[in-house]
Design a protein around this motif. Structure first.
Motif, PDB file in Angstrom:
ATOM      1  N   ALA A  32       0.852  -1.202   0.000  1.00 24.98           N
ATOM      2  CA  ALA A  32       0.000   0.000   0.000  1.00 24.98           C
ATOM      3  C   ALA A  32       0.880   1.241   0.000  1.00 24.98           C
ATOM      4  CB  ALA A  32      -0.903   0.006   1.224  1.00 24.98           C
ATOM      5  N   LEU A  33       0.703   2.073  -0.995  1.00 23.40           N
ATOM      6  CA  LEU A  33       1.500   3.310  -1.063  1.00 23.40           C
ATOM      7  C   LEU A  33       1.039   4.297   0.000  1.00 23.40           C
ATOM      8  CD1 LEU A  33       1.605   3.923  -4.915  1.00 23.40           C
ATOM      9  CD2 LEU A  33       3.510   3.226  -3.459  1.00 23.40           C
ATOM     10  N   PRO A  34       1.975   5.053   0.586  1.00 20.22           N
ATOM     11  CA  PRO A  34       1.573   6.132   1.493  1.00 20.22           C
ATOM     12  C   PRO A  34       0.620   7.098   0.794  1.00 20.22           C
ATOM     13  CG  PRO A  34       3.944   5.762   1.613  1.00 20.22           C
ATOM     14  CD  PRO A  34       3.439   4.939   0.461  1.00 20.22           C
ATOM     15  N   ALA A  35      -0.353   7.608   1.543  1.00 20.84           N
ATOM     16  CA  ALA A  35      -1.401   8.431   0.938  1.00 20.84           C
ATOM     17  C   ALA A  35      -0.970   9.871   0.704  1.00 20.84           C
ATOM     18  CB  ALA A  35      -2.644   8.402   1.824  1.00 20.84           C
ATOM     19  N   SER A  36       0.126  10.317   1.303  1.00 19.93           N
ATOM     20  CA  SER A  36       0.551  11.703   1.177  1.00 19.93           C
ATOM     21  C   SER A  36       2.065  11.776   1.275  1.00 19.93           C
ATOM     22  CB  SER A  36      -0.076  12.560   2.287  1.00 19.93           C
ATOM     23  OG  SER A  36       0.448  12.152   3.544  1.00 19.93           O
ATOM     24  N   VAL A  37       2.623  12.933   0.899  1.00 18.68           N
ATOM     25  CA  VAL A  37       4.058  13.156   1.064  1.00 18.68           C
ATOM     26  C   VAL A  37       4.441  12.974   2.524  1.00 18.68           C
ATOM     27  CG1 VAL A  37       5.945  14.788   0.720  1.00 18.68           C
ATOM     28  CG2 VAL A  37       4.027  14.813  -0.840  1.00 18.68           C
ATOM     29  N   ARG A  38       3.619  13.510   3.423  1.00 16.42           N
ATOM     30  CA  ARG A  38       3.896  13.415   4.850  1.00 16.42           C
ATOM     31  C   ARG A  38       4.044  11.960   5.284  1.00 16.42           C
ATOM     32  NH1 ARG A  38       0.295  12.741   8.958  1.00 16.42           N
ATOM     33  NH2 ARG A  38       0.915  13.445  11.047  1.00 16.42           N
ATOM     34  N   ASP A  39       3.107  11.134   4.843  1.00 16.64           N
ATOM     35  CA  ASP A  39       3.168   9.721   5.214  1.00 16.64           C
ATOM     36  C   ASP A  39       4.420   9.051   4.652  1.00 16.64           C
ATOM     37  OD1 ASP A  39       0.777   9.989   6.537  1.00 16.64           O
ATOM     38  OD2 ASP A  39      -0.442   9.222   4.889  1.00 16.64           O
ATOM     39  N   ALA A  40       4.807   9.429   3.412  1.00 18.38           N
ATOM     40  CA  ALA A  40       5.993   8.837   2.803  1.00 18.38           C
ATOM     41  C   ALA A  40       7.255   9.223   3.570  1.00 18.38           C
ATOM     42  CB  ALA A  40       6.098   9.279   1.348  1.00 18.38           C
ATOM     43  N   VAL A  41       7.351  10.479   3.973  1.00 19.45           N
ATOM     44  CA  VAL A  41       8.510  10.938   4.738  1.00 19.45           C
ATOM     45  C   VAL A  41       8.565  10.239   6.096  1.00 19.45           C
ATOM     46  CG1 VAL A  41       9.552  12.937   5.875  1.00 19.45           C
ATOM     47  CG2 VAL A  41       8.627  13.169   3.567  1.00 19.45           C
ATOM     48  N   LEU A  42       7.423  10.157   6.761  1.00 15.81           N
ATOM     49  CA  LEU A  42       7.390   9.528   8.084  1.00 15.81           C
ATOM     50  C   LEU A  42       7.739   8.038   7.996  1.00 15.81           C
ATOM     51  CD1 LEU A  42       4.204  11.228   9.594  1.00 15.81           C
ATOM     52  CD2 LEU A  42       6.595  11.696  10.162  1.00 15.81           C
ATOM     53  N   ALA A  43       7.295   7.383   6.935  1.00 19.52           N
ATOM     54  CA  ALA A  43       7.619   5.957   6.771  1.00 19.52           C
ATOM     55  C   ALA A  43       9.121   5.760   6.656  1.00 19.52           C
ATOM     56  CB  ALA A  43       6.922   5.415   5.522  1.00 19.52           C
ATOM     57  N   ARG A  44       9.782   6.661   5.944  1.00 18.69           N
ATOM     58  CA  ARG A  44      11.239   6.550   5.825  1.00 18.69           C
ATOM     59  C   ARG A  44      11.918   6.880   7.156  1.00 18.69           C
ATOM     60  NH1 ARG A  44      14.812   9.287   1.086  1.00 18.69           N
ATOM     61  NH2 ARG A  44      12.917   8.853  -0.086  1.00 18.69           N
ATOM     62  N   ALA A  45      11.387   7.876   7.861  1.00 16.65           N
ATOM     63  CA  ALA A  45      11.979   8.260   9.148  1.00 16.65           C
ATOM     64  C   ALA A  45      11.897   7.136  10.178  1.00 16.65           C
ATOM     65  CB  ALA A  45      11.289   9.515   9.680  1.00 16.65           C
ATOM     66  N   GLU A  46      10.842   6.311  10.095  1.00 18.11           N
ATOM     67  CA  GLU A  46      10.673   5.237  11.067  1.00 18.11           C
ATOM     68  C   GLU A  46      11.755   4.170  10.950  1.00 18.11           C
ATOM     69  OE1 GLU A  46       8.658   5.321  13.610  1.00 18.11           O
ATOM     70  OE2 GLU A  46       7.978   7.277  12.872  1.00 18.11           O
ATOM     71  N   ARG A  47      12.491   4.150   9.839  1.00 16.52           N
ATOM     72  CA  ARG A  47      13.547   3.149   9.668  1.00 16.52           C
ATOM     73  C   ARG A  47      14.835   3.541  10.392  1.00 16.52           C
ATOM     74  NH1 ARG A  47      11.972   3.380   3.952  1.00 16.52           N
ATOM     75  NH2 ARG A  47      14.034   4.183   3.395  1.00 16.52           N
ATOM     76  N   LEU A  48      14.906   4.765  10.907  1.00 16.57           N
ATOM     77  CA  LEU A  48      16.116   5.235  11.583  1.00 16.57           C
ATOM     78  C   LEU A  48      16.243   4.628  12.976  1.00 16.57           C
ATOM     79  CD1 LEU A  48      15.871   9.065  10.763  1.00 16.57           C
ATOM     80  CD2 LEU A  48      17.370   7.406   9.638  1.00 16.57           C
ATOM     81  N   SER A  49      17.491   4.591  13.477  1.00 18.46           N
ATOM     82  CA  SER A  49      17.707   4.224  14.875  1.00 18.46           C
ATOM     83  C   SER A  49      17.125   5.310  15.768  1.00 18.46           C
ATOM     84  CB  SER A  49      19.201   4.072  15.155  1.00 18.46           C
ATOM     85  OG  SER A  49      19.845   5.335  15.042  1.00 18.46           O
ATOM     86  N   ALA A  50      16.959   4.985  17.053  1.00 23.92           N
ATOM     87  CA  ALA A  50      16.355   5.954  17.983  1.00 23.92           C
ATOM     88  C   ALA A  50      17.165   7.240  18.048  1.00 23.92           C
ATOM     89  CB  ALA A  50      16.224   5.330  19.361  1.00 23.92           C
ATOM     90  N   GLY A  51      18.489   7.113  18.071  1.00 20.76           N
ATOM     91  CA  GLY A  51      19.337   8.304  18.157  1.00 20.76           C
ATOM     92  C   GLY A  51      19.245   9.159  16.913  1.00 20.76           C
ATOM     93  N   ALA A  52      19.258   8.501  15.750  1.00 19.43           N
ATOM     94  CA  ALA A  52      19.175   9.256  14.497  1.00 19.43           C
ATOM     95  C   ALA A  52      17.808   9.905  14.335  1.00 19.43           C
ATOM     96  CB  ALA A  52      19.473   8.336  13.308  1.00 19.43           C
ATOM     97  N   ARG A  53      16.758   9.212  14.787  1.00 17.84           N
ATOM     98  CA  ARG A  53      15.422   9.805  14.689  1.00 17.84           C
ATOM     99  C   ARG A  53      15.323  11.045  15.579  1.00 17.84           C
ATOM    100  NH1 ARG A  53       9.872   9.265  13.378  1.00 17.84           N
ATOM    101  NH2 ARG A  53       9.263  11.432  13.640  1.00 17.84           N
ATOM    102  N   SER A  54      15.934  10.973  16.766  1.00 11.32           N
ATOM    103  CA  SER A  54      15.954  12.141  17.646  1.00 11.32           C
ATOM    104  C   SER A  54      16.725  13.287  16.995  1.00 11.32           C
ATOM    105  CB  SER A  54      16.579  11.777  18.991  1.00 11.32           C
ATOM    106  OG  SER A  54      16.589  12.898  19.852  1.00 11.32           O
ATOM    107  N   MET A  55      17.812  12.948  16.295  1.00 12.61           N
ATOM    108  CA  MET A  55      18.580  13.976  15.594  1.00 12.61           C
ATOM    109  C   MET A  55      17.730  14.604  14.486  1.00 12.61           C
ATOM    110  SD  MET A  55      21.131  15.846  14.834  1.00 12.61           S
ATOM    111  CE  MET A  55      22.482  15.229  15.833  1.00 12.61           C
TER     112      MET A  55
END
Length: 636
Positions: A219-242
């Motif tokens: 299922a494709l993300p429904a918006s740019v926001r969702d696409a960006v957040l999906a990629r951000a969720e793949r980061l480690s906890a420290g990198a996501r905080s950064m």
């Protein structure tokens, strides 16, 4: 891969070639957010780098813009000490802009000046664009602008600024969304479902790029926001905080600020964000690939996290010591750091006003006044007075009156008759601009009565001149001359050329019906002082009265000259109120000259401006009414 942009690149190449031959242009790239304007700029600059000097800048999505922020960026790239130039010019914009033009056009070959995201620009930056655009034809400069095509106030201001540049000097270049064929081609090269991606994105280039990078196959993300957040969720906890920390910095986060913000682990966390395609490494700074992505991450922060990150950013920037006040105020407001807001917002307001960014100065005073309850009454009154002055410059007369009334009440409570009298004189002026003649007369008389009881002062001299102006406008000629003479005598004794200039204008305008030679001498002297001392509003008023005098004496060539010069002066100094008033007067002149279509066009431009007050629209309405009567138009 850059698709469907060859026409735009060819047009830019042609404009660059002309700039190399000494025929400069403004190139305005416009398209919706994410359409690919920045990618087009990158592609063009990458190819043009060997043929031109390139200086880059951008506007930031600050809560209130940084006055002349892009010009400071361009100055740093050109190794021009602009802060010293601002100090040397004492904030006067036209000499400063002239210096900038000399710096940017100093090389024999072409220079490309880039200002991205002009829809976030402050007033002073838009004035620089106007200034440069009106002179660019005889330079080796290609001014490359990007702006969104939304219906925001910022975009409307960009459109007006470009409209005040000669049409032959502006190339408007549309950056459309990608076609279905282009999306299918990109998707096919990546082994993805092109039809699904086109349905989701409608050809928005940034969204297409995000979905092509997305690992979700079902299922494709429904918006740019969702696409960006999906990629951000793949980061480690420290990198996501950064990533969250970087998101509170509009446009870019300096590497030194992030090191102060996040400590020794920051380098590895930033590298992870870059390798995952969420941030770009700019060498000395880091930035999201697009403002859409930054905004998507920032809006996911809780209120407490947003405040905490902004406070840490503020602390890091304050330690540096050479950061623009506008950036500090932005982070202080976002961090809810009221003490810093109270300290720095008035400073930012004065800096903005100094370079003519009056809309932005108003915004900073509003921020300061929201936190002013704990300030001493005299300081609070001063903020209200300064806010009222800025409001009246951008035609927000109701707000100016409300603020001036509050200042007057505070001065009255403090027993400061001099300041209270000056508030009354300002209220008289604001009431007149609003079209309330009775209130203008009442406040003007009260101001003189109170100030006379205090004793001789520059405030009293200006109050006399204000009454002289009101008498002149009501054609009470001898009263205007008597009060004007009294104002000039006191002002000269106190060495106040601004008041002398104002009074000379009143006297000269009144004398046209009594002594024409003396009238012309006094009006010319008033205009001379105003231009020499940079009294901008006095200069605009002198241009107007000189032109009206010419029309009254049927000297239409002289009237035309004063109006053309006056309107140009107002455009370059962002005096919107006087610019529109003079356009209305020029519509009346066109009518007298028999140029009916031109008269109608000029009048309608003013009447269609929702920001113009009734007084400002008056000359244009008179011109249009007379024209329609002559044409037998029932709408007269």
């Amino acid at each position: 891969m850059l698709l469907e942009r060859q026409t735009q690149l060819a047009q830019l190449d042609g404009l660059l070639a002309q700039a190399g031959r000494g025929r400069g242009h403004v190139a305005a790239l416009s398209g919706e957010a994410g359409a690919g304007k920045s990618a087009l700029v990158e592609a063009f600059i990458g190819e043009a780098g060997a043929r031109a000097r390139i200086l880059r800048s951008a506007c930031e999505d600050l809560s209130i813009p940084d006055p002349l922020g892009p010009l400071y960026d361009l100055a740093r790239e050109a190794q021009w000490a602009m802060p010293q130039a601002v100090d040397a010019r004492r904030g006067e914009r036209l000499p400063l802009f002239s210096d900038a033009l000399d710096v940017f056009d100093a090389t024999a070959g072409a220079t490309i000046l880039v200002i991205e995201d002009l829809h976030w620009a402050d007033d002073a930056t838009l004035d620089f664009v106007r200034f440069l655009g009106r002179r660019i034809a005889n330079t080796h400069i290609l001014l490359l602008l990007t702006a969104r095509t939304d219906r925001s106030e910022g975009q409307m201001r960009v459109r007006r600024a470009l409209g005040e540049i000669p049409a032959a000097s502006v190339a408007r270049i549309d950056v459309p969304l990608l076609s279905e064929a282009a999306v299918l081609s990109l998707a096919g090269a990546a082994g993805r479902d092109g039809d699904a991606i086109y349905r989701a994105t409608a050809g928005n280039a940034f969204f297409v790029t995000e979905l092509l990078s997305c690992e979700c196959e079902t299922a494709l993300p429904a918006s740019v926001r969702d696409a960006v957040l999906a990629r951000a969720e793949r980061l480690s906890a420290g990198a996501r905080s950064m990533l969250d920390a970087v998101s509170v910095f509009p446009r870019r986060a300096d590497a030194w600020a992030l090191a102060g913000l996040c400590g020794v682990a920051s380098a590895g966390q930033l590298a992870e964000c870059v390798s995952n395609g969420l941030l770009d490494d700019l060498g000395d700074a880091y930035a999201f690939r697009h403002e859409i992505a930054r905004h998507a991450i920032e809006t996911m922060l809780t209120t407490s996290h947003r405040r905490a990150f902004n406070q840490r950013a503020l602390s890091a920037l304050l330690e540096r010591g050479d950061v623009a006040t506008a950036r500090l105020v932005h982070h202080a407001v976002e961090a809810h750091n009221l003490e810093t807001v109270r300290e720095l917002a008035p400073v930012a307001a004065r800096e903005a006003s100094r370079v003519g960014a009056h809309r932005d100065a108003t915004g900073y005073y509003e921020v300061a006044l929201r936190q002013a309850d704990t300030l001493p009454a005299q300081e609070r009154a001063g903020l209200y007075e300064q806010y009222a002055f800025e409001c009246h410059l951008i035609a927000r007369i109701d707000d100016a009156i409300e603020a001036q009334e509050k200042a007057r009440a505070l001065q009255q409570a403090l027993g400061n008759g001099l300041k209270e009298g000056d508030s009354l004189r300002w209220l008289s002026r604001f009431a007149y601009l609003l079209g309330d003649r009775q209130a203008a007369d009442r406040f003007g008389a009260q101001a003189v009565a109170l100030l006379e009881s205090v004793g001789p002062s520059a405030e009293l001299a200006m109050a006399y001149s204000n009454l002289s102006q009101l008498a002149m406008l009501a054609e009470r000629l001898h009263e205007a001359l008597s009060l004007g003479s009294r104002a000039m005598e006191l002002a000269e004794r106190l060495n106040r050329p601004d008041v002398v200039c104002h009074a000379l204008n009143n006297v000269g305008a009144a004398e046209q019906w009594l002594d024409l030679a003396s009238s012309r001498r006094h009006l010319a002297r008033s205009l001379e002082i105003a231009l020499q001392k940079n009294f901008q509003e006095h200069a605009a008023r002198a241009f107007t009265n000189c032109a009206c005098g010419g029309m009254n004496q049927l000297d239409y060539r002289e009237a035309q000259s004063f109006l053309d010069r006056g309107i140009d002066y107002c455009v370059e100094n962002d005096l919107a109120t006087w610019r529109d008033y003079m356009h209305g007067v020029r519509a009346q002149l066109r009518l007298r000259q028999g140029c009916w279509d031109e008269a109608a066009s000029e009048a309608l431009d003013v009447i269609g401006n929702d920001q113009a007050t009734a007084l400002v629209r008056y000359p244009a309405l008179v011109a249009l009414a007379k024209l329609r009567l002559r044409r037998g138009d029932p709408s007269a």
